[in-house]
Motif scaffolding. Structure first.
Motif, PDB file in Angstrom:
ATOM      1  N   LYS A 123      -4.955  12.322  -7.478  1.00 43.43           N
ATOM      2  CA  LYS A 123      -4.230  13.607  -7.543  1.00 43.43           C
ATOM      3  C   LYS A 123      -3.501  13.770  -6.223  1.00 43.43           C
ATOM      4  N   SER A 124      -2.284  14.339  -6.292  1.00 44.85           N
ATOM      5  CA  SER A 124      -1.500  14.420  -5.050  1.00 44.85           C
ATOM      6  C   SER A 124      -2.224  15.327  -4.052  1.00 44.85           C
ATOM      7  N   SER A 125      -2.092  15.002  -2.783  1.00 43.47           N
ATOM      8  CA  SER A 125      -2.882  15.673  -1.759  1.00 43.47           C
ATOM      9  C   SER A 125      -1.979  16.447  -0.806  1.00 43.47           C
ATOM     10  N   GLU A 126      -2.323  17.703  -0.656  1.00 46.76           N
ATOM     11  CA  GLU A 126      -1.527  18.535   0.257  1.00 46.76           C
ATOM     12  C   GLU A 126      -1.704  18.050   1.700  1.00 46.76           C
ATOM     13  N   ALA A 158      10.337   9.384   0.295  1.00 45.56           N
ATOM     14  CA  ALA A 158       9.633   9.079  -0.968  1.00 45.56           C
ATOM     15  C   ALA A 158       8.205   9.625  -0.902  1.00 45.56           C
ATOM     16  N   THR A 159       7.612   9.849  -2.059  1.00 46.53           N
ATOM     17  CA  THR A 159       6.217  10.299  -2.095  1.00 46.53           C
ATOM     18  C   THR A 159       5.320   9.113  -2.469  1.00 46.53           C
ATOM     19  N   PRO A 160       4.009   9.195  -2.153  1.00 49.82           N
ATOM     20  CA  PRO A 160       3.110   8.111  -2.573  1.00 49.82           C
ATOM     21  C   PRO A 160       3.180   7.875  -4.080  1.00 49.82           C
ATOM     22  N   GLN A 161       3.254   8.980  -4.869  1.00 48.15           N
ATOM     23  CA  GLN A 161       3.312   8.826  -6.336  1.00 48.15           C
ATOM     24  C   GLN A 161       4.552   8.043  -6.746  1.00 48.15           C
ATOM     25  N   ALA A 162       5.692   8.387  -6.133  1.00 48.98           N
ATOM     26  CA  ALA A 162       6.947   7.728  -6.528  1.00 48.98           C
ATOM     27  C   ALA A 162       6.892   6.242  -6.178  1.00 48.98           C
ATOM     28  N   VAL A 163       6.318   5.921  -5.003  1.00 46.54           N
ATOM     29  CA  VAL A 163       6.236   4.519  -4.586  1.00 46.54           C
ATOM     30  C   VAL A 163       5.308   3.749  -5.523  1.00 46.54           C
ATOM     31  N   GLY A 197      -8.060   9.669   0.013  1.00 41.83           N
ATOM     32  CA  GLY A 197      -7.358   8.718   0.876  1.00 41.83           C
ATOM     33  C   GLY A 197      -5.909   9.121   0.822  1.00 41.83           C
ATOM     34  N   TRP A 198      -5.087   8.292   0.217  1.00 40.60           N
ATOM     35  CA  TRP A 198      -3.686   8.661  -0.004  1.00 40.60           C
ATOM     36  C   TRP A 198      -3.604   9.753  -1.069  1.00 40.60           C
ATOM     37  N   TYR A 199      -4.637   9.811  -1.906  1.00 39.23           N
ATOM     38  CA  TYR A 199      -4.711  10.839  -2.946  1.00 39.23           C
ATOM     39  C   TYR A 199      -6.038  11.576  -2.799  1.00 39.23           C
ATOM     40  N   ASP A 200      -6.144  12.704  -3.500  1.00 35.98           N
ATOM     41  CA  ASP A 200      -7.432  13.385  -3.615  1.00 35.98           C
ATOM     42  C   ASP A 200      -8.113  12.905  -4.899  1.00 35.98           C
ATOM     43  N   TYR A 201      -9.443  12.929  -4.899  1.00 34.26           N
ATOM     44  CA  TYR A 201     -10.198  12.554  -6.109  1.00 34.26           C
ATOM     45  C   TYR A 201     -11.274  13.592  -6.360  1.00 34.26           C
ATOM     46  N   GLU A 217     -11.204  10.399   8.277  1.00 38.79           N
ATOM     47  CA  GLU A 217     -12.177   9.706   7.414  1.00 38.79           C
ATOM     48  C   GLU A 217     -11.785   9.775   5.945  1.00 38.79           C
ATOM     49  N   ARG A 218     -10.497   9.781   5.701  1.00 39.35           N
ATOM     50  CA  ARG A 218     -10.007   9.673   4.315  1.00 39.35           C
ATOM     51  C   ARG A 218      -9.835   8.179   4.039  1.00 39.35           C
ATOM     52  N   PHE A 219     -10.922   7.520   3.642  1.00 38.28           N
ATOM     53  CA  PHE A 219     -10.907   6.060   3.479  1.00 38.28           C
ATOM     54  C   PHE A 219     -10.585   5.617   2.049  1.00 38.28           C
TER      55      PHE A 219
END
Ligand code: 3H9
Length: 686
Positions: A570-573, A493-498, A558-562, A549-551
């Motif tokens: 935004k989804s993060s590579e 699963a992806t973070p977005q889907a969860v 963090g789990w996403y990019d901003y 340090e992606r807090f």
């Protein structure tokens, strides 16, 4: 008898006395019906005042009757009987006129109220719509826009505002009964207004209904009742009175038996039972007339603000004068925020701030009734605070530690009179969040515990007693939520889907979005502490994000990019690559929304069952309150345990077995297995 009738010249006074809140039980409805009949037949009576004994006007239908078949006289008929009575009735309101209570008042020709009263139709909070003409009469009185707002939000309106809206005819400053009698007599000298059933609904702009529908739908998420309530108001505006009444009644009856209404009723009773646990019955709490908070950081300032709001004079203690200033400034920010949001006036904000004394001197706490420590989560720092407090505080002053992870037994070591000590776990922001976990130690005296519950009542919080374990009730379950969310990532699963699946289930945010908002560093800190205790917390991806340090939002990712200044995830590579690396060797499978939810929520139920088995929580309903008020679990699902019960405990256990076979969860614990056998957790109706 729930109703008595007396006379004041040509005005009759009908007094309701049906404690605790004058709910409209069948007996009360019958007694009121009889009163209308008697007074209609009495030629000496020209008007009737309806007043209530006790703390409130009628607080609504009797919710205890909702699970049972409706019994006559039905409330809509009673309201219609009052409305068409031969003499005008005047509702004299104190406390709250809620739900059926306001509907009775709308059946009266006039409504007067004391300035402190409030009126509302909170039925949507119980998963239903008003069922005795509220949606039909209210728009005839105050117009469809205000009526739609009241019935779809369920928020009560203060009497003074209701007066300006035309819902209340007069505010009575002195004795309510006397004022209402005088009002009735004066009204008799004038032409009486038409009863509401004979009035029409003012027109609204054609776009109003669609705009409002969209706004209500987005607020209600998946709750059914608000939109159904709006449909009733619209029907009242577009059809004749009787058609609208029939539509409202049918909607009410449809919803009354719905699972959402059942869940919301369960929460209603759980919330009312929470402040008075049966095991503390008869134990007198100590009085709290003054309070102090040690530590003016985010948590301490939030707790201090809650204490100020409850009207307690407060001392804020910090280690040096700079920290005192920072603490006071944190408090000022909180009060300013409340003023900006219109919650309090600027005078109230200023008065609250001036009720706070900032100091570095523990000596000032000698006379204090309650001290809450809210310093850094470090055992030695906390112990040092309590050693100072032990030296200066009265032996009967209640001493509390606000901790979310440390063991209150350990913090209590060395405290003088440890029977007056307990843990209070506030949730951030502490002046807003309703949940308060109350954590006694083995030596906490029953009176201290009872005082903790009394404090929760003062602060308008929902108290839940928790035994001592890592994370207490709420954060212990949260750890499982997060671990399961990561397990899902490792299996495809992806973070977005969860996140999307959990939002669709009804949570305000998914687990990854929530971590990005709160910051990943706090959990990392707690995992480090867990590892020093010899535990092996499961968070392989989160650990790697913290190393980078992606807090979360505060560090731009963090789990996403901003993007800078933008909170849109935004989804993060980078994250996708880390997940792929960590998932190497783990079987991948497609995940749909329902199976994502099961993989997270059912292990939470299993953990909660262990918590019950260990008596860390005393009742399944307590866990429901923790999840709803601390973690945003959808109220209309009744909380975690009610959800499990409704889903079927046997199905929950079977699904857990399936997940366990795939290495994605533990098998059902003994407490859950026993509950499956008994078909319930067996403490209270869950
Ligand atoms: C309705 O009216 C539907 C109609 O439109 C249509 C009908 C056809 N029934 O909250 P407290 C009990 S739906 C039965 O601690 P407070 C409560 O369980 C109804 N019992 O007091 C508790 O019992 P106990 C719409 C009720 O002073 C005790 O009263 N109305 C009801 O902090 C004290 O309660 C509502 O939703 C009830 N309706 O607050 C109003 N209400 O002592 C809900 C309370 O055994 N009630 N009890 O633990 C409230 O909001 C608050 O109780 C109130 C008082 C503000 C009134």
């Amino acid at each position: 008898m729930t109703v008595t009738v007396k006379r004041d010249g040509d005005v009759a006074v009908v007094t309701i006395d049906n404690p605790p809140v004058n709910a409209l039980s069948q007996t009360l409805r019958q007694d009121l019906w009889n009163a209308v009949e008697t007074l209609d037949a009495d030629p000496a009576v020209r008007a009737v005042v309806l007043v209530c004994e006790g703390r409130t006007f009628i607080a609504g239908a009797d919710v205890n009757e909702f699970g049972k078949p409706p019994m006559s006289p039905h409330l809509p008929d009673l309201v219609a009987r009052i409305e068409t009575a031969a003499k005008p009735w005047v509702a004299a309101i104190h406390g709250n006129a809620l739900g059926g209570g306001l509907e009775v008042a709308l059946g009266c020709r006039f409504r007067v109220a004391v300035p402190t009263a409030s009126v509302g139709l909170p039925e949507v909070r119980l998963g239903i719509v008003p069922g005795a003409g509220g949606t039909v009469r209210l728009p005839r009185l105050i117009g469809p826009a205000l009526a739609a707002d009241m019935v779809t939000t369920g928020i009560p309106v203060p009497a003074t505002k209701a007066r300006s809206q035309g819902l209340i005819d007069a505010i009575v400053e002195g004795d309510l009964e006397r004022g209402a009698i005088d009002f009735a007599r004066a009204a008799l000298d004038q032409t009486l207004p038409l009863p509401l059933c004979e009035r029409s609904v003012p027109n609204v702009d054609l776009t109003f209904w669609e705009t409002t529908r969209k706004a209500v739908a987005s607020r209600a998420r998946r709750e059914e009742a608000p939109l159904r309530a709006l449909a009733c108001v619209r029907m009242a505006a577009e059809a004749d009175f009787n058609t609208a009444m029939a539509f409202e009644r049918q909607t009410f009856l449809d919803l009354r038996g719905s699972s959402q209404a059942g869940a919301l009723r369960h929460v209603f009773f759980a919330e009312r039972a929470a402040p008075r646990p049966p095991e503390l019955a008869g134990i007198e709490p100590r009085r709290i007339r003054s309070a102090a908070v040690i530590g003016g950081g985010t948590m301490g300032a939030g707790i201090a603000a809650a204490l100020c709001e409850a009207g307690l004079p407060l001392t804020l203690v910090e280690r040096d004068s700079e920290a005192v200033e920072r603490g006071l400034s944190n408090l000022r920010t909180i009060f300013d925020g409340s003023v900006k949001r219109g919650k309090i006036s600027s005078e109230t904000g200023a008065a609250r701030l001036s009720s706070v004394t900032g100091t570095t001197d523990y000596g000032q706490l000698a006379g204090c009734d309650l001290v809450i420590e809210a310093v850094f989560e470090d055992l030695d720092v906390k112990r040092e605070v309590f050693s100072k407090l032990s030296a200066v505080c009265r032996p009967d002053a209640l001493l509390a530690t606000n901790t979310s992870y440390l063991d209150p037994e350990q913090i209590a070591v060395g405290i003088r009179h440890p029977e007056r000590f307990l843990g209070l776990h506030f949730f951030s922001p502490a002046h807003v969040m309703k949940l308060l976990e109350i954590v006694p130690t083995a030596r906490t005296a029953p009176a201290t515990l009872a005082t903790g519950f009394a404090l929760a009542r003062m602060l308008n919080k929902i108290p839940v007693r928790s035994g001592i374990c890592d994370g207490f009730i709420g954060n212990r379950i949260l750890k499982v939520t997060r671990a399961q969310a990561e397990r899902l990532l490792l299996s495809g699963a992806t973070p977005q889907a969860v996140d999307a699946a959990m939002r669709a289930f009804g949570l305000p945010m998914g687990p990854f979005e929530a971590q990005d908002l709160g910051g990943l560093d706090i959990a990392a800190f707690q995992r480090r502490a867990a590892r020093t205790r010899g535990e092996t917390p499961f968070a392989p991806v989160a650990e790697r994000l913290c190393t980078l340090e992606r807090f979360g939002q505060k560090s731009g990712g963090g789990w996403y990019d901003y993007a800078k200044g933008d909170r849109t995830p935004k989804s993060s590579e980078t994250v996708a690559n880390i997940i792929a690396e960590e998932a190497a060797g783990t079987p991948q499978k497609p995940w749909d929304e329902a199976s994502i939810v099961d993989c997270i929520v059912l292990p939470m139920v299993n953990e909660a069952s262990k918590i019950l088995g260990e008596k860390v929580a005393l009742r399944a309903a307590d866990i429901d309150l923790v999840e709803i008020h601390g973690y945003g679990f959808p109220r209309w699902r009744g909380g975690l345990m009610h959800y499990a019960q409704e889903r079927g405990l046997d199905e929950v256990a079977a699904k857990l077995d399936e997940l366990a076979l795939q290495g994605l969860a533990d098998t059902p614990c003994d407490r859950l297995v026993n509950a499956v056998r008994a078909t319930s957790y067996g403490d209270e109706p869950v």
